[in-house]
Design a protein around this motif. Structure first.
Motif, PDB file in Angstrom:
ATOM      1  N   LYS A  39       0.842  -1.187   0.000  1.00 20.00           N
ATOM      2  CA  LYS A  39       0.000   0.000   0.000  1.00 20.00           C
ATOM      3  C   LYS A  39       0.874   1.233   0.000  1.00 20.00           C
ATOM      4  O   LYS A  39       2.091   1.143   0.128  1.00 20.00           O
ATOM      5  CB  LYS A  39      -0.958   0.008   1.190  1.00 20.00           C
ATOM      6  N   ALA A  40       0.247   2.418  -0.107  1.00 17.76           N
ATOM      7  CA  ALA A  40       0.894   3.735  -0.189  1.00 17.76           C
ATOM      8  C   ALA A  40       1.372   3.958  -1.610  1.00 17.76           C
ATOM      9  O   ALA A  40       1.530   3.048  -2.389  1.00 17.76           O
ATOM     10  CB  ALA A  40       2.054   3.884   0.787  1.00 17.76           C
ATOM     11  N   SER A  41       1.588   5.181  -1.942  1.00 15.36           N
ATOM     12  CA  SER A  41       1.955   5.570  -3.296  1.00 15.36           C
ATOM     13  C   SER A  41       3.448   5.520  -3.480  1.00 15.36           C
ATOM     14  O   SER A  41       4.189   6.078  -2.694  1.00 15.36           O
ATOM     15  CB  SER A  41       1.456   6.991  -3.573  1.00 15.36           C
ATOM     16  N   ILE A  55      -3.163   1.099  -9.402  1.00 14.99           N
ATOM     17  CA  ILE A  55      -4.449   0.399  -9.253  1.00 14.99           C
ATOM     18  C   ILE A  55      -5.017   0.517  -7.845  1.00 14.99           C
ATOM     19  O   ILE A  55      -6.080  -0.036  -7.565  1.00 14.99           O
ATOM     20  CB  ILE A  55      -4.292  -1.094  -9.611  1.00 14.99           C
ATOM     21  N   THR A  56      -4.322   1.208  -6.962  1.00 16.72           N
ATOM     22  CA  THR A  56      -4.839   1.410  -5.596  1.00 16.72           C
ATOM     23  C   THR A  56      -5.637   2.708  -5.557  1.00 16.72           C
ATOM     24  O   THR A  56      -5.117   3.765  -5.935  1.00 16.72           O
ATOM     25  CB  THR A  56      -3.690   1.472  -4.585  1.00 16.72           C
ATOM     26  N   PRO A  57      -6.898   2.700  -5.115  1.00 18.98           N
ATOM     27  CA  PRO A  57      -7.751   3.903  -5.144  1.00 18.98           C
ATOM     28  C   PRO A  57      -7.377   4.904  -4.041  1.00 18.98           C
ATOM     29  O   PRO A  57      -8.078   5.051  -3.045  1.00 18.98           O
ATOM     30  CB  PRO A  57      -9.161   3.331  -4.947  1.00 18.98           C
ATOM     31  N   THR A  58      -6.275   5.597  -4.254  1.00 16.18           N
ATOM     32  CA  THR A  58      -5.784   6.569  -3.268  1.00 16.18           C
ATOM     33  C   THR A  58      -6.145   8.010  -3.633  1.00 16.18           C
ATOM     34  O   THR A  58      -5.908   8.919  -2.844  1.00 16.18           O
ATOM     35  CB  THR A  58      -4.258   6.464  -3.144  1.00 16.18           C
ATOM     36  N   LEU A  59      -6.695   8.220  -4.822  1.00 13.14           N
ATOM     37  CA  LEU A  59      -6.967   9.577  -5.305  1.00 13.14           C
ATOM     38  C   LEU A  59      -8.384  10.025  -4.908  1.00 13.14           C
ATOM     39  O   LEU A  59      -9.356   9.272  -5.075  1.00 13.14           O
ATOM     40  CB  LEU A  59      -6.835   9.608  -6.824  1.00 13.14           C
ATOM     41  N   TRP A  60      -8.483  11.238  -4.371  1.00 14.43           N
ATOM     42  CA  TRP A  60      -9.808  11.794  -4.088  1.00 14.43           C
ATOM     43  C   TRP A  60     -10.574  11.932  -5.398  1.00 14.43           C
ATOM     44  O   TRP A  60     -10.062  12.506  -6.365  1.00 14.43           O
ATOM     45  CB  TRP A  60      -9.686  13.160  -3.418  1.00 14.43           C
ATOM     46  N   PRO A  61     -11.824  11.476  -5.463  1.00 14.28           N
ATOM     47  CA  PRO A  61     -12.553  11.475  -6.734  1.00 14.28           C
ATOM     48  C   PRO A  61     -13.089  12.847  -7.135  1.00 14.28           C
ATOM     49  O   PRO A  61     -13.439  13.050  -8.304  1.00 14.28           O
ATOM     50  CB  PRO A  61     -13.690  10.483  -6.486  1.00 14.28           C
ATOM     51  N   VAL A  62     -13.196  13.777  -6.179  1.00 18.34           N
ATOM     52  CA  VAL A  62     -13.641  15.138  -6.481  1.00 18.34           C
ATOM     53  C   VAL A  62     -12.712  16.119  -5.781  1.00 18.34           C
ATOM     54  O   VAL A  62     -11.947  15.745  -4.882  1.00 18.34           O
ATOM     55  CB  VAL A  62     -15.103  15.379  -6.022  1.00 18.34           C
ATOM     56  N   ALA A  63     -12.788  17.377  -6.185  1.00 20.45           N
ATOM     57  CA  ALA A  63     -11.908  18.386  -5.599  1.00 20.45           C
ATOM     58  C   ALA A  63     -12.293  18.708  -4.154  1.00 20.45           C
ATOM     59  O   ALA A  63     -11.440  19.053  -3.338  1.00 20.45           O
ATOM     60  CB  ALA A  63     -11.942  19.658  -6.448  1.00 20.45           C
ATOM     61  N   ALA A 113     -10.617   7.024  -9.099  1.00 17.44           N
ATOM     62  CA  ALA A 113      -9.675   7.043  -7.978  1.00 17.44           C
ATOM     63  C   ALA A 113      -8.449   6.184  -8.243  1.00 17.44           C
ATOM     64  O   ALA A 113      -7.441   6.311  -7.551  1.00 17.44           O
ATOM     65  CB  ALA A 113     -10.361   6.566  -6.704  1.00 17.44           C
ATOM     66  N   ALA A 114      -8.526   5.304  -9.263  1.00 14.28           N
ATOM     67  CA  ALA A 114      -7.397   4.448  -9.607  1.00 14.28           C
ATOM     68  C   ALA A 114      -7.595   3.917 -11.015  1.00 14.28           C
ATOM     69  O   ALA A 114      -8.687   4.024 -11.601  1.00 14.28           O
ATOM     70  CB  ALA A 114      -7.241   3.310  -8.615  1.00 14.28           C
ATOM     71  N   GLU A 115      -6.541   3.351 -11.555  1.00 16.20           N
ATOM     72  CA  GLU A 115      -6.618   2.718 -12.870  1.00 16.20           C
ATOM     73  C   GLU A 115      -7.506   1.485 -12.797  1.00 16.20           C
ATOM     74  O   GLU A 115      -7.510   0.768 -11.789  1.00 16.20           O
ATOM     75  CB  GLU A 115      -5.195   2.323 -13.296  1.00 16.20           C
ATOM     76  N   GLY A 155     -16.969  -1.506 -19.975  1.00 19.23           N
ATOM     77  CA  GLY A 155     -15.830  -2.018 -20.729  1.00 19.23           C
ATOM     78  C   GLY A 155     -14.715  -1.016 -20.944  1.00 19.23           C
ATOM     79  O   GLY A 155     -13.622  -1.402 -21.388  1.00 19.23           O
ATOM     80  N   ASP A 156     -14.976   0.253 -20.670  1.00 18.68           N
ATOM     81  CA  ASP A 156     -13.927   1.262 -20.866  1.00 18.68           C
ATOM     82  C   ASP A 156     -12.777   1.028 -19.891  1.00 18.68           C
ATOM     83  O   ASP A 156     -12.979   0.763 -18.699  1.00 18.68           O
ATOM     84  CB  ASP A 156     -14.483   2.674 -20.650  1.00 18.68           C
ATOM     85  N   LYS A 157     -11.552   1.136 -20.408  1.00 20.03           N
ATOM     86  CA  LYS A 157     -10.359   1.066 -19.563  1.00 20.03           C
ATOM     87  C   LYS A 157      -9.935   2.484 -19.185  1.00 20.03           C
ATOM     88  O   LYS A 157      -9.841   3.363 -20.058  1.00 20.03           O
ATOM     89  CB  LYS A 157      -9.229   0.339 -20.289  1.00 20.03           C
ATOM     90  N   LEU A 158      -9.692   2.687 -17.914  1.00 21.04           N
ATOM     91  CA  LEU A 158      -9.449   4.034 -17.396  1.00 21.04           C
ATOM     92  C   LEU A 158      -8.067   4.151 -16.761  1.00 21.04           C
ATOM     93  O   LEU A 158      -7.536   3.181 -16.222  1.00 21.04           O
ATOM     94  CB  LEU A 158     -10.506   4.389 -16.345  1.00 21.04           C
ATOM     95  N   LEU A 159      -7.539   5.361 -16.811  1.00 22.16           N
ATOM     96  CA  LEU A 159      -6.314   5.688 -16.102  1.00 22.16           C
ATOM     97  C   LEU A 159      -6.663   6.361 -14.781  1.00 22.16           C
ATOM     98  O   LEU A 159      -7.758   6.912 -14.623  1.00 22.16           O
ATOM     99  CB  LEU A 159      -5.442   6.633 -16.938  1.00 22.16           C
ATOM    100  N   LYS A 160      -5.766   6.317 -13.870  1.00 16.65           N
ATOM    101  CA  LYS A 160      -5.970   6.973 -12.580  1.00 16.65           C
ATOM    102  C   LYS A 160      -6.111   8.472 -12.807  1.00 16.65           C
ATOM    103  O   LYS A 160      -5.285   9.099 -13.457  1.00 16.65           O
ATOM    104  CB  LYS A 160      -4.780   6.692 -11.657  1.00 16.65           C
TER     105      LYS A 160
END
Length: 337
Positions: free
Chosen positions: A125-127, A203-211, A249-251, A290-295
């Motif tokens: 874990k952790a970035s 691939i770890t959802p560590t990013l806040w999804p909104v500001a 929040a993650a890839e 089916g869409d592949k997303l980036l973080k």
């Protein structure tokens, strides 16, 4: 000795003494003129010889001087050239010494990257970016400052100084070769660990999804806003303005993008390893199944669709299909888009 003059010759008579025989030498009459001429010729010959010897001596000395002056000028040019080459060698030695220190500093950064990769891979874990960039960046900044900050009086380098610098550089290079030899043995393993750490971070959802960071309802037990009865809140409500952007929040890959009466417009993303994230009550969905997303990729806009009392984002993290508290994962802020 007596001279007897005749018509055509002279008699030269030598009388040593009374007991010895008299010696007579007859000479032609013109010998009286030839003798002085012969003496003059001999003198002229001797003078000419001396003159020739003197001239030859002068020419030889002039040639020697010219040769010496030419050799002296050539030697002076060679000394100047050697001094210039020596200065270049000294400057090159200084450059090599500085490059050695710079390379040594970068090697230390590589060692820290290796250690960070090991820690990240072991912890799971952790970035990776959050750990490595801070340490490596500081070292590179220090190195940059060390190489650019210059000043002081001008002092010529002595041979002793150059020898000391050369010896120190040799020792540093020897140590670097030793360190590199040891590191090359585990370089492939370290690179694989770094790649694994980067993939794990992505691939770890560590990013806040909104500001927004304003949380109006946390994960866990709460009173239902519609019935006022105790209920389980399976996610986190983040207050936002209508149509604020929502980011992944993650890839991962979109496995659900649809509407229902409870969740409204909602998106679920699979991040592998049993982790999934879900984004509810969206005003608009900008991705499909089916869409592949980036973080950090834009996926929708904040809304209040479905069972909602106002514009906000209901954000969930699921592990093996079971909702868990998203708070410990949210360690990264959104970048400036």
């Amino acid at each position: 000795m007596k001279f007897f003059r005749g018509k055509k010759e002279f008699t030269l008579l030598f009388i040593p003494d009374a007991n010895r025989r008299t010696v007579r030498i007859k000479l032609p009459h013109y010998s009286l003129y030839m003798a002085p001429a012969l003496i003059v010729l001999i003198w002229i010959g001797i003078a000419s010889a001396f003159y020739l010897l003197h001239t030859n001596y002068e020419q030889t000395m002039s040639l020697i001087k010219q040769t010496f002056n030419g050799q002296e000028r050539q030697l002076s040019r060679q000394i100047t050239l050697k001094n210039s080459e020596l200065e270049k060698l000294q400057a090159g030695l200084i450059d090599i010494s500085q490059q050695t220190r710079a390379f040594n500093a970068k090697l230390e950064v590589i060692k820290k990257l290796k250690n960070a990769a090991e820690l990240i891979t072991l912890s799971g874990k952790a970035s990776a970016d959050g750990v490595v960039v801070e340490e490596a960046g500081a070292d590179i900044a220090d190195l940059h400052t060390a190489l650019l900050d210059m000043g002081g009086p001008e002092v010529e380098i002595t041979p002793e100084d150059a020898a000391i610098l050369l010896d120190g550089t040799k020792q540093s290079l020897t140590m670097l070769v030793t360190d590199l030899t040891l590191m090359l043995g585990t370089l492939a393993e370290t690179e694989a660990m770094l790649q694994e750490a980067e993939h794990l971070a992505s691939i770890t959802p560590t990013l806040w999804p909104v500001a927004s960071r304003q949380i109006t309802s946390r994960f866990g037990m709460r009173r239902d806003p519609f019935t006022n009865k105790p209920s389980m809140h399976t996610g986190m409500d983040i207050a936002s303005n209508l149509n604020d952007p929502v980011y992944a929040a993650a890839e991962g890959q979109v496995i659900l993008a649809e509407w229902d009466s409870q969740r409204g417009n909602h998106i679920r993303i699979d991040h592998t390893g049993g982790l999934q994230t879900e984004y509810l009550h969206l005003n608009k969905m900008l991705v499909k199944n089916g869409d592949k997303l980036l973080k950090g990729q834009l996926i929708g806009l904040v809304g209040t669709t479905g069972r909602s009392t106002g514009a906000h984002l209901h954000y969930e993290v699921l592990k093996h299909e079971v909702p868990i508290d998203p708070s410990p994962y949210l360690t990264e802020s959104l970048p400036d888009y």
